[in-house]
Design a protein around this motif. Structure first.
Motif, PDB file in Angstrom:
ATOM      1  N   ALA A  77       0.904  -1.210   0.386  1.00 34.21           N
ATOM      2  CA  ALA A  77      -0.342   0.299   0.153  1.00 34.21           C
ATOM      3  C   ALA A  77       0.640   0.841   0.035  1.00 34.21           C
ATOM      4  CB  ALA A  77      -1.268  -0.051   1.345  1.00 34.21           C
ATOM      5  N   LYS A  78       0.407   2.083  -0.257  1.00 36.08           N
ATOM      6  CA  LYS A  78       1.329   3.620  -0.578  1.00 36.08           C
ATOM      7  C   LYS A  78       0.644   3.893   0.952  1.00 36.08           C
ATOM      8  CE  LYS A  78       1.514   8.273  -2.385  1.00 36.08           C
ATOM      9  NZ  LYS A  78       0.865   9.137  -3.902  1.00 36.08           N
ATOM     10  N   ILE A  79       1.682   4.674   1.656  1.00 39.82           N
ATOM     11  CA  ILE A  79       1.712   5.469   2.657  1.00 39.82           C
ATOM     12  C   ILE A  79       1.803   6.534   2.900  1.00 39.82           C
ATOM     13  CG2 ILE A  79       2.350   5.058   5.521  1.00 39.82           C
ATOM     14  CD1 ILE A  79       0.910   2.453   4.179  1.00 39.82           C
ATOM     15  N   ASN A  80       0.618   7.285   3.610  1.00 41.11           N
ATOM     16  CA  ASN A  80       0.718   8.705   3.869  1.00 41.11           C
ATOM     17  C   ASN A  80       1.196   9.167   5.178  1.00 41.11           C
ATOM     18  OD1 ASN A  80       1.281  11.981   3.757  1.00 41.11           O
ATOM     19  ND2 ASN A  80      -1.525  11.866   2.512  1.00 41.11           N
ATOM     20  N   CYS A  81       2.678   9.164   5.515  1.00 41.24           N
ATOM     21  CA  CYS A  81       2.821   9.732   6.953  1.00 41.24           C
ATOM     22  C   CYS A  81       3.200  11.510   7.497  1.00 41.24           C
ATOM     23  CB  CYS A  81       3.720   9.302   7.612  1.00 41.24           C
ATOM     24  SG  CYS A  81       4.694   9.090   8.826  1.00 41.24           S
TER      25      CYS A  81
END
Length: 822
Positions: A209-213
């Motif tokens: 998954a693409k993780i936006n932190c």
């Protein structure tokens, strides 16, 4: 525990001491014992009666320290009198219960640790199976592909080699994240921000998954409970683990930031996975652990989801949730008390230095020669006030040069006020009755007697009150000059908090309220008597001071001090409300309510006195009192406005069932003097007063029996705060309590000591059979007024110190009782 501690033994002991004091006083008065000997004996008895209580309180303090440190409690033996012995016995029961609870806790924690270890093994096995094992299997397949295609298919071999390298990187990231999870202190090596970012990277490798932190600046550790960072990390860990196993998400967003109001730390984790039905809430141990961790931090966790729309996890942790007891145990500034000590020394020395000047002033009326050295004594008084300011500036640390000068000016004001109360007030009082003293103890006509007595009374009031404010200005100026002469020094380690002004302002409010109500009780009657006498003999136009000036001379000082102190409290409470912290909001709520009730109570009691006098003869005093009552009611409205505003902000915290008692009891207590006055003046019947007292007593007993959980959360903290402030500033508080009474008390003392003994000699021609007592001007001034002035100041100071000490003592008993109820 067998039973709660009952204060009956203490009440019985105090009742016995009080009964002994009353009986002994009656006996000594009956045998014509001198009043000063009675006073000394009563003081000695009072101090002796406190010895058993203070000794036991010291022992209780040592026992509390031993309990906190886990040490053995000291042995105790009952002795007589011993009113606090039941409390000591209960502390021993606390100790035995604490031992039992400790043993149970050790066994329970061992079982929990064993179960947690097994659960952690199972979780570790799942993590290794779902992450590292899969990566190692992929690496094995990629290595086999490279070996098979190395010669026949070089391009395929290079692609397989790239896959092998990618898998190894993913495995390394997974292993780092797993090792971080297994670490007993995962944030010692890296901070919370980097640790969460590593978890995000591992989740991206693991789930694809693409993780936006998004992590903003984190709050200070002092604004949240201990261990909050590790708890947040574990919550993120568990949430990511659930996403990797169940969500099948392609996008995950993590946000860790404060809310817009800056009162909460918010953690949001959102994915676009398959979600689940909100009607079938998951019951996994991981989500249960997230909820428990959030609750342990004083916050809450919310989970929302719909099938096919992902999951949103939001954790809110309130900031400034500091343990109130730990916050209040911080060192309270005591610079005001040190200033008060220096002021007391400077004031007493200034009063002693002024004694030759005062003797010279009285010598004028005794036809004595005044020596030229009087100016040297005046210069010495000025030098002592300068030295007081210098000492305060030199030995009391200040944040900056301006603060140093202000502290020195405050020390000068304190020294001048103490010198005024100790002796200097006699000088303006003598000047106020100059005409009476010049006339002497000889007969006079009725007209002349009326003029002399009324002018003397009003002159005493005018001169004593004017001298009070002039000395404050002179003391402030000389103290500031002394501070300028001192070398500036600042010790940041010593100045740990702001100067504590609130207890001083509270004592000024209490003292000025009592002085104002006493003046409102006495002054209208005095003005009526002076007006009737002046109008009877037609001398109203011949007076130096009109009787109409009496309220402005007498009541303005305590009223001004009261209004200024209330204004200071209003400003501080407004600042507390703007701070937005829960503890300060709750403190502002109850303080504003109490001050509103106090303002209304003083207005009601004083206006009742003014209205009763106004019905007989309209006087300036009555009109002044009623006008001042409107000002006080306006103050009460402002404080009620703060009460309502803070109540709206605290509606979720002020929910105990019996909290209305905290609104009713202070209102009933403050209005009690007005009800008593109304009963004395036949406005109410005596039965209404009895019924009122019964209601007040019933409500007070009901509140005293409530458990701690039924009381406001910060009530104990506020009591501890006030006790700590008064403990460290006891002398400043005691002086502030009696300060508003100095001008009125000094004027009354001069009237009683000098003016009243003049009445009979002036009327001696109209008093058949009158025999002179042998009074002379010398005996009245030097034998009565001058010795009584410092004695009266000493008695007031002792009474004030006893009241402050008694309040602190009772407050500590309330704290012990509240801690016992926890």
């Amino acid at each position: 525990m067998k039973k709660y501690y009952s204060p009956f033994a203490l009440y019985a002991y105090l009742s016995m001491v009080l009964t002994t004091v009353v009986l002994l006083t009656l006996l000594l008065v009956k045998v014509n014992t001198p009043w000063w000997l009675i006073l000394i004996l009563l003081v000695l008895i009072g101090l002796g009666s406190l010895v058993p209580v203070t000794a036991r309180l010291d022992l209780i303090q040592r026992m509390m320290r031993n309990l906190k440190s886990g040490l053995t409690l000291p042995t105790i033996k009952q002795r007589w009198p011993d009113p606090l012995y039941p409390l000591l016995q209960q502390m021993y029961e606390f100790n035995s219960l604490d031992q039992d609870i400790t043993n149970l806790r050790v066994g329970w924690m061992a079982q929990v640790a064993q179960g947690a270890a097994q659960e952690e093994r199972n979780r570790l096995a799942r993590e290794l199976h779902d992450s590292i094992k899969q990566q190692l299997f992929s690496m094995q397949m990629s290595a086999a592909a490279v070996q098979q295609r190395w010669e026949s298919d070089p391009d395929g071999a290079r692609k397989a080699l790239n896959d092998l390298q990618q898998s190894s990187q993913e495995a390394l990231a997974e292993m780092n994240a797993l090792l971080l999870q297994l670490s007993p202190a995962p944030l010692e090596r890296v901070g919370l921000t980097q640790a969460i970012q590593e978890q995000c990277e591992a989740l991206g490798y693991r789930s694809g998954a693409k993780i936006n932190c998004q992590i903003d600046e984190l709050p200070e550790d002092a604004l949240l409970p201990s261990g909050w960072q590790e708890s947040i990390f574990r919550i993120v860990q568990e949430a990511f683990s659930n996403i990797a196993r169940h969500a099948r998400a392609t996008q995950v967003v993590l946000r860790l930031q404060k809310d817009d109001a800056g009162q909460q730390l918010m953690l949001k984790i959102e994915d676009n996975g398959q979600g689940f039905s909100s009607t079938a809430e998951p019951s996994g141990q991981g989500l249960h652990g997230i909820l428990k961790r959030a609750e342990a931090l004083g916050g809450q966790a919310q989970l929302s989801s719909k099938p096919g729309q992902g999951v949103l996890l939001q954790v809110n942790l309130p900031l400034l949730a500091i343990d109130l007891e730990e916050e209040l145990e911080a060192q309270v500034d005591n610079r005001l008390n040190r200033i008060a000590c220096i002021s007391l020394l400077g004031g007493v020395l200034s009063a002693i230095a002024f004694l030759p000047v005062l003797l010279a002033q009285t010598g004028i009326y005794l036809e004595m020669t005044i020596e030229n050295g009087i100016w040297l004594w005046l210069a010495l008084v000025i030098g002592l006030l300068l030295a007081t300011g210098w000492l305060a500036g030199r030995f009391i640390p200040a944040a900056n040069r301006s603060a140093q000068i202000m502290q020195s000016a405050l020390a000068g004001i304190g020294a001048s006020i103490i010198a005024y109360g100790a002796l200097l007030a006699a000088s303006p009082a003598i000047q106020g009755m100059d005409a009476l003293l010049n006339h002497g103890l000889k007969p006079a006509s009725e007209t002349q007697t009326s003029i002399l007595i009324i002018d003397a009374a009003l002159g005493i009031f005018a001169w004593t009150h004017a001298a009070f404010w002039i000395l404050i200005l002179v003391g402030a100026g000389l103290g500031a000059i002394g501070g300028l002469l001192a070398v500036y020094h600042s010790d940041s380690k010593t100045i740990k908090s702001e100067m504590v002004w609130r207890p001083i302002a509270s004592m000024l409010i209490a003292g000025s309220s009592c002085a104002y109500l006493f003046g409102a009780l006495v002054l209208p009657t005095m003005e009526v008597a002076m007006l009737e006498n002046a109008m009877k003999f037609g001398v109203l136009r011949e007076l130096r001071f009109l009787p109409h000036f009496a309220p402005f001379l007498v009541l303005t000082t305590p009223l001004f001090i009261l209004l200024v102190s209330l204004g200071y409290h209003y400003r501080k409470l407004t600042q507390d409300m703007q701070s937005g912290t829960v503890q300060k909001l709750e403190q502002a709520h109850w303080s504003s309510f109490n001050l509103a009730v106090l303002s209304f109570g003083v207005a009601a009691s004083s206006s009742l006195l003014g209205w009763i006098t106004l019905q007989d003869i309209p006087t300036t005093s009555s009109v002044f009192i009623l006008g001042a009552a409107l000002l006080l009611i306006t103050n009460a409205i402002f404080f009620l406005r703060l009460t309502v505003r803070s109540r709206r902000l605290l509606i979720t915290r002020l929910q105990p069932r019996w909290i209305w008692l905290l609104y009713v009891i202070p209102a009933l207590v403050v209005l009690l003097p007005g009800v008593i006055l109304a009963t004395l003046y036949d406005v109410f019947s005596a039965w209404i007063l009895v019924f009122y007292l019964a209601i007040l007593l019933g409500f007070s007993l009901a509140f005293s029996l409530l458990p701690q959980s039924a009381r406001p959360a910060s009530r104990l903290a506020r009591i501890r705060q006030k006790a700590a402030e008064l403990n460290n500033n006891w002398l400043a508080a005691a002086v502030s309590l009696i300060l508003p009474a100095f001008p009125m008390g000094s004027a009354g003392l001069a009237i009683i000591s000098v003016m009243i003994p003049f009445v009979n000699p002036l009327d001696s021609d109209r008093l058949p059979g009158w025999v002179a007592r042998g009074d002379t001007i010398a005996s009245l001034l030097r034998g009565d007024l001058l010795p009584r002035q410092p004695l009266g100041f000493l008695i007031l100071l002792v009474i004030s110190l006893v009241l402050v000490g008694l309040w602190v003592f009772l407050t500590h008993l309330r704290i012990l009782n509240a801690q016992r109820r926890r």
